[in-house]
Motif scaffolding. Structure first.
Motif, PDB file in Angstrom:
ATOM      1  N   ARG A   9      40.804  23.440  46.708  1.00 12.52           N
ATOM      2  CA  ARG A   9      39.531  24.043  46.529  1.00 12.52           C
ATOM      3  C   ARG A   9      39.460  24.630  45.187  1.00 12.52           C
ATOM      4  O   ARG A   9      40.624  26.201  45.704  1.00 12.52           O
ATOM      5  CB  ARG A   9      38.153  23.695  46.748  1.00 12.52           C
ATOM      6  CG  ARG A   9      37.162  23.377  45.676  1.00 12.52           C
ATOM      7  CD  ARG A   9      36.241  24.176  46.510  1.00 12.52           C
ATOM      8  NE  ARG A   9      34.659  23.554  46.194  1.00 12.52           N
ATOM      9  CZ  ARG A   9      34.096  22.041  45.420  1.00 12.52           C
ATOM     10  NH1 ARG A   9      35.099  21.340  46.418  1.00 12.52           N
ATOM     11  NH2 ARG A   9      32.922  21.777  45.404  1.00 12.52           N
ATOM     12  N   LEU A  10      39.411  24.522  43.630  1.00  7.87           N
ATOM     13  CA  LEU A  10      38.998  25.671  42.936  1.00  7.87           C
ATOM     14  C   LEU A  10      37.656  25.827  42.419  1.00  7.87           C
ATOM     15  O   LEU A  10      36.841  24.878  42.148  1.00  7.87           O
ATOM     16  CB  LEU A  10      39.853  25.436  41.883  1.00  7.87           C
ATOM     17  CG  LEU A  10      40.176  26.444  40.578  1.00  7.87           C
ATOM     18  CD1 LEU A  10      40.258  27.269  41.110  1.00  7.87           C
ATOM     19  CD2 LEU A  10      41.114  26.333  39.279  1.00  7.87           C
ATOM     20  N   GLU A  11      37.138  26.739  42.499  1.00 10.04           N
ATOM     21  CA  GLU A  11      35.916  27.842  41.686  1.00 10.04           C
ATOM     22  C   GLU A  11      35.540  28.653  40.943  1.00 10.04           C
ATOM     23  O   GLU A  11      36.366  29.204  41.127  1.00 10.04           O
ATOM     24  CB  GLU A  11      34.899  27.551  42.534  1.00 10.04           C
ATOM     25  CG  GLU A  11      35.022  26.719  43.822  1.00 10.04           C
ATOM     26  CD  GLU A  11      33.473  26.982  45.220  1.00 10.04           C
ATOM     27  OE1 GLU A  11      32.612  27.377  44.723  1.00 10.04           O
ATOM     28  OE2 GLU A  11      33.675  26.212  45.932  1.00 10.04           O
ATOM     29  N   ALA A  12      34.814  28.171  39.928  1.00 11.26           N
ATOM     30  CA  ALA A  12      34.736  29.106  38.411  1.00 11.26           C
ATOM     31  C   ALA A  12      33.324  29.402  38.126  1.00 11.26           C
ATOM     32  O   ALA A  12      33.168  27.833  37.956  1.00 11.26           O
ATOM     33  CB  ALA A  12      36.126  29.232  37.939  1.00 11.26           C
ATOM     34  N   ARG A  13      32.958  30.075  38.049  1.00 10.99           N
ATOM     35  CA  ARG A  13      31.852  30.156  37.597  1.00 10.99           C
ATOM     36  C   ARG A  13      32.144  30.676  35.776  1.00 10.99           C
ATOM     37  O   ARG A  13      33.258  31.736  34.875  1.00 10.99           O
ATOM     38  CB  ARG A  13      31.048  31.572  37.759  1.00 10.99           C
ATOM     39  CG  ARG A  13      30.595  31.985  39.374  1.00 10.99           C
ATOM     40  CD  ARG A  13      29.771  31.824  39.185  1.00 10.99           C
ATOM     41  NE  ARG A  13      28.980  31.242  40.427  1.00 10.99           N
ATOM     42  CZ  ARG A  13      28.111  31.108  41.000  1.00 10.99           C
ATOM     43  NH1 ARG A  13      27.579  29.572  40.322  1.00 10.99           N
ATOM     44  NH2 ARG A  13      27.856  30.874  42.086  1.00 10.99           N
ATOM     45  N   MET A  33      34.891  15.569  33.827  1.00  7.09           N
ATOM     46  CA  MET A  33      35.285  16.942  33.462  1.00  7.09           C
ATOM     47  C   MET A  33      36.294  17.703  34.291  1.00  7.09           C
ATOM     48  O   MET A  33      36.573  18.515  34.254  1.00  7.09           O
ATOM     49  CB  MET A  33      34.350  17.381  33.495  1.00  7.09           C
ATOM     50  CG  MET A  33      34.662  18.806  33.627  1.00  7.09           C
ATOM     51  SD  MET A  33      32.658  20.006  32.473  1.00  7.09           S
ATOM     52  CE  MET A  33      32.025  20.173  34.522  1.00  7.09           C
ATOM     53  N   THR A  34      35.869  17.229  35.809  1.00 12.17           N
ATOM     54  CA  THR A  34      37.164  17.134  36.835  1.00 12.17           C
ATOM     55  C   THR A  34      38.577  16.696  36.306  1.00 12.17           C
ATOM     56  O   THR A  34      39.805  17.950  36.516  1.00 12.17           O
ATOM     57  CB  THR A  34      37.706  16.985  38.311  1.00 12.17           C
ATOM     58  OG1 THR A  34      36.140  17.705  38.612  1.00 12.17           O
ATOM     59  CG2 THR A  34      38.092  17.629  39.043  1.00 12.17           C
TER      60      THR A  34
END
Length: 93
Positions: A9-13, A33-34
């Protein structure tokens, strides 16, 4: 049964403006969008790796390199000793 690929998993603000831009770009291409973000990031990563692995020479360096290949310098005494040691090691094996 098909093999499954391991995922991470990759998360970004990100700002709401950037989120809206990414969403619009993905919609224009008919993608999620992913999928849009993952493809864009993958392309950018590949370019960064390729750029880091390419050796870039100035014109003067290119000419020097080519001239050295065409007319190599005479081997130094240290290089001659190194080759002699190498040949001796290869003969004893």
């Amino acid at each position: 049964m098909p093999a499954t690929l391991a995922t991470a998993r990759l998360e970004a603000r990100i700002s709401t403006d950037l989120h809206a831009m990414l969403k619009r770009a993905a919609e224009l291409q008919g993608r999620t969008m992913t999928d849009f973000v993952v493809t864009a990031v993958q392309d950018a990563a590949q370019r960064a790796i390729e750029q880091a692995e390419v050796v870039k020479l100035s014109l003067a360096d290119q000419e020097f390199f080519a001239q050295t290949l065409l007319s190599p310098p005479k081997p130094s005494p240290a290089l001659k000793r190194a080759f002699a040691r190498r040949n001796k090691l290869l003969r004893t094996q």
